[in-house]
Write a protein that holds these residues in place. Sequence first.
Motif, short mmCIF file in Angstrom:
data_model
loop_
_atom_site.label_atom_id
_atom_site.label_comp_id
_atom_site.label_asym_id
_atom_site.label_seq_id
_atom_site.Cartn_x
_atom_site.Cartn_y
_atom_site.Cartn_z
N LEU A 24 -14.24 -113.16 -61.39
CA LEU A 24 -14.78 -114.33 -60.73
C LEU A 24 -13.87 -114.85 -59.62
O LEU A 24 -14.34 -115.28 -58.56
CB LEU A 24 -15.04 -115.44 -61.75
CG LEU A 24 -15.70 -116.71 -61.23
CD1 LEU A 24 -17.07 -116.43 -60.63
CD2 LEU A 24 -15.82 -117.75 -62.35
N ASP A 25 -12.56 -114.80 -59.83
CA ASP A 25 -11.65 -115.37 -58.84
C ASP A 25 -11.58 -114.58 -57.55
O ASP A 25 -10.99 -115.03 -56.57
CB ASP A 25 -10.25 -115.54 -59.43
CG ASP A 25 -9.62 -114.22 -59.85
OD1 ASP A 25 -10.29 -113.19 -59.77
OD2 ASP A 25 -8.44 -114.25 -60.27
N GLN A 26 -12.19 -113.40 -57.50
CA GLN A 26 -12.20 -112.63 -56.26
C GLN A 26 -13.02 -113.31 -55.18
O GLN A 26 -12.86 -113.00 -53.99
CB GLN A 26 -12.70 -111.21 -56.51
CG GLN A 26 -11.77 -110.41 -57.42
CD GLN A 26 -12.11 -108.94 -57.47
OE1 GLN A 26 -12.32 -108.30 -56.44
NE2 GLN A 26 -12.17 -108.39 -58.67
N ALA A 27 -13.88 -114.23 -55.55
CA ALA A 27 -14.65 -114.98 -54.57
C ALA A 27 -13.74 -115.84 -53.70
O ALA A 27 -14.01 -116.05 -52.51
CB ALA A 27 -15.68 -115.87 -55.27
N GLN A 28 -12.66 -116.34 -54.26
CA GLN A 28 -11.76 -117.22 -53.52
C GLN A 28 -10.87 -116.45 -52.55
O GLN A 28 -10.38 -117.01 -51.58
CB GLN A 28 -10.90 -118.00 -54.49
CG GLN A 28 -11.70 -118.83 -55.48
CD GLN A 28 -10.81 -119.50 -56.50
OE1 GLN A 28 -9.90 -120.24 -56.14
NE2 GLN A 28 -11.06 -119.26 -57.78
N GLN A 29 -10.65 -115.18 -52.83
CA GLN A 29 -9.74 -114.39 -52.00
C GLN A 29 -10.36 -114.00 -50.66
O GLN A 29 -9.66 -113.75 -49.69
CB GLN A 29 -9.33 -113.13 -52.77
CG GLN A 29 -8.58 -113.44 -54.07
CD GLN A 29 -8.43 -112.23 -54.97
OE1 GLN A 29 -8.73 -111.11 -54.56
NE2 GLN A 29 -7.99 -112.46 -56.20
N ASP A 30 -11.68 -113.97 -50.60
CA ASP A 30 -12.37 -113.53 -49.39
C ASP A 30 -13.71 -114.26 -49.36
O ASP A 30 -14.73 -113.71 -49.75
CB ASP A 30 -12.56 -112.00 -49.46
CG ASP A 30 -13.14 -111.43 -48.18
OD1 ASP A 30 -13.19 -112.16 -47.18
OD2 ASP A 30 -13.55 -110.26 -48.19
N PRO A 31 -13.72 -115.53 -48.90
CA PRO A 31 -14.84 -116.41 -49.22
C PRO A 31 -16.10 -116.33 -48.36
O PRO A 31 -17.09 -116.94 -48.71
CB PRO A 31 -14.21 -117.80 -49.10
CG PRO A 31 -13.14 -117.63 -48.07
CD PRO A 31 -12.61 -116.25 -48.27
N GLN A 32 -16.07 -115.62 -47.22
CA GLN A 32 -17.26 -115.61 -46.36
C GLN A 32 -17.47 -114.24 -45.74
O GLN A 32 -16.53 -113.46 -45.57
CB GLN A 32 -17.14 -116.65 -45.24
CG GLN A 32 -17.33 -118.08 -45.71
CD GLN A 32 -17.41 -119.04 -44.54
OE1 GLN A 32 -16.75 -118.87 -43.52
NE2 GLN A 32 -18.23 -120.06 -44.67
N GLY A 33 -18.74 -113.99 -45.36
CA GLY A 33 -19.10 -112.76 -44.68
C GLY A 33 -19.97 -111.87 -45.53
O GLY A 33 -19.97 -111.96 -46.76
N PRO A 34 -20.74 -110.96 -44.93
CA PRO A 34 -21.72 -110.16 -45.66
C PRO A 34 -21.12 -109.19 -46.66
O PRO A 34 -21.81 -108.74 -47.58
CB PRO A 34 -22.48 -109.43 -44.55
CG PRO A 34 -21.54 -109.41 -43.39
CD PRO A 34 -20.77 -110.70 -43.47
N ALA A 35 -19.84 -108.80 -46.48
CA ALA A 35 -19.19 -107.90 -47.43
C ALA A 35 -18.00 -108.56 -48.09
O ALA A 35 -17.10 -107.89 -48.59
CB ALA A 35 -18.76 -106.61 -46.73
N SER A 36 -17.98 -109.89 -48.12
CA SER A 36 -16.85 -110.65 -48.64
C SER A 36 -16.79 -110.61 -50.16
O SER A 36 -17.76 -110.24 -50.85
CB SER A 36 -16.95 -112.11 -48.18
OG SER A 36 -18.11 -112.72 -48.75
N GLY A 37 -15.64 -111.04 -50.69
CA GLY A 37 -15.50 -111.15 -52.13
C GLY A 37 -16.50 -112.14 -52.71
O GLY A 37 -17.03 -111.93 -53.80
N ALA A 38 -16.75 -113.24 -51.99
CA ALA A 38 -17.70 -114.24 -52.48
C ALA A 38 -19.09 -113.64 -52.64
O ALA A 38 -19.76 -113.85 -53.65
CB ALA A 38 -17.73 -115.43 -51.53
#
Length: 295
Positions: free
Chosen positions: A182-196
């Motif tokens: 779940l915390d991978q969302a915070q590491q790369d928060p925006q964009g079409p191939a982002s962690g979020a």
Amino acid sequence: MSFNDNAQLDPSQVQDRRGVGRGTKIGGGIGGGVILLIAALFGINPQLLEGLAGAVQEPPAQSQGSAPACDTGADADARLDCRIVGTVNSLNAFWPDYLAQYNRDYPRPETVIFTGGTNTGCGSATSAVGPFYCPADTTAYFDPGFFQELVDRFGSSGGPLAQEYVVAHEFGHHVQNVLGTLDQAQQDPQGPASGAVRVELQADCYAGLWVHHATTQPDPKTGLPFLDPLTEKDIQDALSAASAVGDDRIQEAATGRVSPEAWTHGSSEQRQKWFYQGYTSGDINQCDTFAVATP
């Protein structure tokens, strides 16, 4: 997806906060920042909350209520709050046994139904945030009014599996919290191939995974499945809900243009794709959105 009328529901798995007075004010500083964080990671595209962090909003007063009288699958078919209860019961019956195959425990999350606003481990929240999962208190939060908004504002169908998909998606975030993704969302928060985006699409896949098994997952009390066999309309309802909350669709409706660099949840096509992959495979290993170049 209809419930087996004789399924025995356990309403103790859902805390009903409707009618618990006023929620806490949400304003600038910590409150607004936390809400935008919740929105970005767990509930809804933060563009829909533009201006929230700088304004004070107070939930309306709530009338006193009591826990829902949800006893059977027939109640879940008749009432939305009971459908949330039944879906939670099914999810909590499915995930422990499934994750045990991989030697992973499933600590049961809390679930809260609220109206207007509520306090959470992630800060104060209003209904404007939409459904969300808070990892700080391992709780999924639902305002039943959102499900009508999903139809009226976002154009989803109003079928039962469209609603159940939303609940299963938030529980997918709990599974991610348990598995450590779940915390991978915070590491790369925006964009079409982002962690979020990958985190959100994986939660969609986990929702589909539950759907794959839900009609055979027994009610521990009766030994009968919680849910009746799926119909094609059920699947189309779920796909409609997944499409309705795609970043591209929300952006176009809100601003008239699509900006993939600002995506946090994935496009309508991506969300449908990963839900369907979980549903058709029934295999958590097919939900690794981090293993593909383009999710």
